[in-house]
Design a protein around this motif. Sequence first.
Motif, PDB file in Angstrom:
ATOM      1  N   GLU A  44       0.837  -1.210   0.000  1.00  0.00           N
ATOM      2  CA  GLU A  44       0.000   0.000   0.000  1.00  0.00           C
ATOM      3  C   GLU A  44       0.868   1.255   0.000  1.00  0.00           C
ATOM      4  OE1 GLU A  44      -2.988   1.672   3.237  1.00  0.00           O
ATOM      5  OE2 GLU A  44      -3.619  -0.286   2.486  1.00  0.00           O
ATOM      6  N   GLU A  76       1.172   3.842  -3.119  1.00  0.00           N
ATOM      7  CA  GLU A  76       0.791   5.239  -2.892  1.00  0.00           C
ATOM      8  C   GLU A  76       1.929   6.188  -3.278  1.00  0.00           C
ATOM      9  OE1 GLU A  76      -0.381   7.547   1.046  1.00  0.00           O
ATOM     10  OE2 GLU A  76      -1.676   5.810   0.703  1.00  0.00           O
ATOM     11  N   THR A 119       2.443   6.155  -7.093  1.00  0.00           N
ATOM     12  CA  THR A 119       1.364   6.877  -7.771  1.00  0.00           C
ATOM     13  C   THR A 119       1.553   8.386  -7.641  1.00  0.00           C
ATOM     14  OG1 THR A 119      -0.131   5.070  -7.257  1.00  0.00           O
ATOM     15  CG2 THR A 119      -1.144   7.136  -7.914  1.00  0.00           C
ATOM     16  N   GLU A 120       1.862   8.834  -6.429  1.00  0.00           N
ATOM     17  CA  GLU A 120       2.069  10.274  -6.226  1.00  0.00           C
ATOM     18  C   GLU A 120       3.235  10.785  -7.064  1.00  0.00           C
ATOM     19  OE1 GLU A 120       2.517  11.256  -2.098  1.00  0.00           O
ATOM     20  OE2 GLU A 120       0.579  10.381  -1.575  1.00  0.00           O
TER      21      GLU A 120
END
Length: 196
Positions: A92, A96, A99-100
Amino acid sequence: MNKKYLLRGIGIGIIIGVSIMFAAWKTGGDSGSGAQSTTEAITQAPTEEITEAATEATTEKVTEATTEATTEATTEKKTEATTEATTEKKTEATTEATTEATEEKTEEKTEAKTEEKTEEKKDTKGDKVTVEVTSGMGSEDVSAALQEAGIIKDADEFNSFLITNGYDAQLRVGSFSFESGDSFENLAKVLTTEGE
């Protein structure tokens, strides 16, 4: 069946058999006629010793099996839960962060491309303006470039026009010359038919 339990059972059986034979030998002695029969030896063997040995072996076997199964199940559940939770948290967090970072890089690249590749080039012929459209630019980027070049007044309005009429999927790459004040229809035709 587990080899470990099979060998343990065979070992216990041998121990019980030897115990019975030893007890028969000790209690039987010589009766004058020679050797005793097996039935007589078993009958004469001390029942308490045999029962105690059998009970002890059985109890030990059951206790070991139960303890081992419980320990194995508990360890497996704890390990599985810990591994699952750790993996989930790491995945996770990594997803995250990736992706950012990707979103930021994409945004920066799009802005840089728009600024660099859509520089307006004024022709010496009069009020014509040249705009560069590069690979990867969508209808929003093209609309923003046209507004920046002063060809249109509202990029959102032109973008909506392109999408509504299906021109957004037909945009081409290249250098395009426009006249200030051209209609949306003329601009769209140039963007979809000319270029490289």
